[in-house]
Enzyme design. Structure first.
Site, mmCIF file in Angstrom:
data_model
loop_
_atom_site.group_PDB
_atom_site.id
_atom_site.type_symbol
_atom_site.label_atom_id
_atom_site.label_comp_id
_atom_site.label_asym_id
_atom_site.label_seq_id
_atom_site.Cartn_x
_atom_site.Cartn_y
_atom_site.Cartn_z
ATOM 1 N N GLY A 123 0.795 -1.123 0.070
ATOM 2 C CA GLY A 123 -0.118 -0.038 0.113
ATOM 3 C C GLY A 123 0.874 1.293 0.029
ATOM 4 N N ARG A 258 -27.758 28.426 18.410
ATOM 5 C CA ARG A 258 -28.233 27.392 19.523
ATOM 6 C C ARG A 258 -28.029 27.970 20.908
ATOM 7 N NH1 ARG A 258 -29.480 23.938 22.995
ATOM 8 N NH2 ARG A 258 -28.761 21.860 22.847
ATOM 9 N N GLN A 269 -16.914 31.824 25.834
ATOM 10 C CA GLN A 269 -15.330 31.878 25.225
ATOM 11 C C GLN A 269 -14.954 30.489 24.764
ATOM 12 O OE1 GLN A 269 -12.140 32.879 27.754
ATOM 13 N NE2 GLN A 269 -11.888 34.625 26.793
ATOM 14 N N GLU A 354 -3.586 7.585 -1.166
ATOM 15 C CA GLU A 354 -2.463 8.344 -2.049
ATOM 16 C C GLU A 354 -1.218 8.939 -1.269
ATOM 17 O OE1 GLU A 354 -3.821 11.570 -4.896
ATOM 18 O OE2 GLU A 354 -5.779 10.455 -4.815
#
Length: 381
Positions: A123, A258, A269, A354
């Site tokens: 791989g 919300r 904060q 990749e």
């Protein structure tokens, strides 16, 4: 245009891509079956001219397409990217006959392409390929062995296949072949993966290939693979940036409306600082992706290092941003069908395919030491 900003035309094009993705591609993606090639979606990408643009523009354009589509429709982004990855070796290394036979179908969205590099035992270590290409005595070869984790397999129409033509030669003994899916002896099976796009395994039982099927030169297939990955690695980062931006946008909207602890979440904060960190990391990754793409388009010498850095930073960043977005949304983000549930499944794989993150770090270190050891003033070749 610099590596760190987009001109007004590019910005407008990205907005147009996002609109197309939402209006025309998202409905087709929703009708697709997870784990299978969505041919109507691929055809739509061709009809909109996006697939032909894969082969007529540079790395930066590729990154802008992938980032913009990913913000709205990851399925469309992936379908586009897989067409490019599978067929780019044909575009860059194919003969005139090979290009004439396959590229029109790929760019129209009629032919589905796949990049067949990984194997069960090879791989990340692509130079350790075991798929054999044995000479058949007539100037051709017979392919025997397996490929695994191949996107678009087993439903693709053509495969860019990398096979060992010289045993024991490492990277120098690999040849790239263009193999149509209907070749005798070629079979495949789908794999049930976390990611929703099609991935499968291929079995080669003395599959015949000839000199007319070679992409590039015999024994130089590893170069074909690496040059293709150097182009697409920054754009994997762009895909990741697009997902990170989608998660950030959703989080900004959610934390603004919300209510909790006497006010909107954004007034806490601890929440505001997390959102700021998400935005900071996303923008940093975006800039590195653009810089790597610009370096590729300019033919810079340090493309392998920049491409590896861009993919590494962007994919790791996207994982962080999506995970933080899920945390700030709470249990609703874990519900099947929620945007963040979808992104959470999508975002994991790019840190592996990749070239896994560990491979990218190895490439970066190798390139750094190579540069440090080169005599001052010497030119790398």
């Amino acid at each position: 245009m610099t590596a760190f900003s987009l001109d007004p035309g590019q910005t407008a094009w990205c907005a147009e891509l996002r609109a197309l993705a939402g209006q025309q591609l998202r409905p087709l993606a929703d009708k697709g079956e997870p784990g299978h090639v969505n041919r109507p979606l691929v055809a739509a990408l061709g009809r909109l001219g996006l697939l032909s643009r894969l082969f007529s523009s540079g790395a930066l354009d590729l990154c802008l397409m992938r980032e913009s589509l990913a913000q709205v429709c990851t399925e469309a982004e992936t379908a586009l990217a897989l067409q490019g990855l599978g067929a780019h070796p044909v575009h860059a290394y194919g003969t005139a006959a090979q290009r004439a036979r396959w590229l029109p179908g790929v760019t129209d969205g009629d032919a589905v392409a796949a990049f067949a590099l990984s194997e069960p035992g090879a791989g990340s270590d692509a130079a350790a390929l075991a798929l054999r290409a044995d000479e058949d005595g007539t100037g051709g070869w017979r392919l025997t062995g397996e490929k695994c984790w191949i996107s678009n397999a087993p439903e693709a129409d053509l495969y860019t296949v990398f096979a060992r033509t010289t045993p024991g030669a490492g990277a120098r003994g690999v040849t790239a072949f263009l193999v149509p899916a209907d070749r005798p002896g070629l079979t495949g099976t789908p794999l049930d993966m976390l990611s929703p796009h099609p991935i499968g395994a291929l079995a080669f039982d003395a599959v015949p290939v000839t000199a007319d099927d070679v992409l590039g030169e015999p024994g130089h297939g590893f170069r074909v693979a690496m040059n293709t990955l150097n182009l697409f690695r920054p754009s994997v980062g762009a895909f990741a940036v697009g997902m990170a931006q989608a998660a950030l946008d959703a989080t900004l909207a959610h934390t603004s409306r919300r209510e909790a602890f006497g006010g909107p979440l954004k007034d806490l904060q601890t929440v505001a600082h997390q959102v700021a960190e998400m935005a900071l990391r996303t923008e940093a990754a975006r800039l590195m992706v653009y810089a790597a793409a610009a370096a590729h388009d300019e033919g810079a010498q340090d493309v392998p290092r920049r491409a590896a850095m861009a993919k590494l930073l962007a994919t790791e960043t996207a994982q962080y941003v999506v995970d933080t977005a899920v945390q700030l949304h709470g249990a609703r983000a874990l519900r099947r069908g929620h945007l963040l549930e979808h992104l959470y499944r999508e975002v994991r794989a790019p840190r592996i395919y990749e070239g896994a993150s560990e491979v990218q770090r190895a490439i970066i270190a190798k390139e750094l030491y190579r540069t440090a050891e080169r005599p001052e003033g010497a030119v790398s070749r």
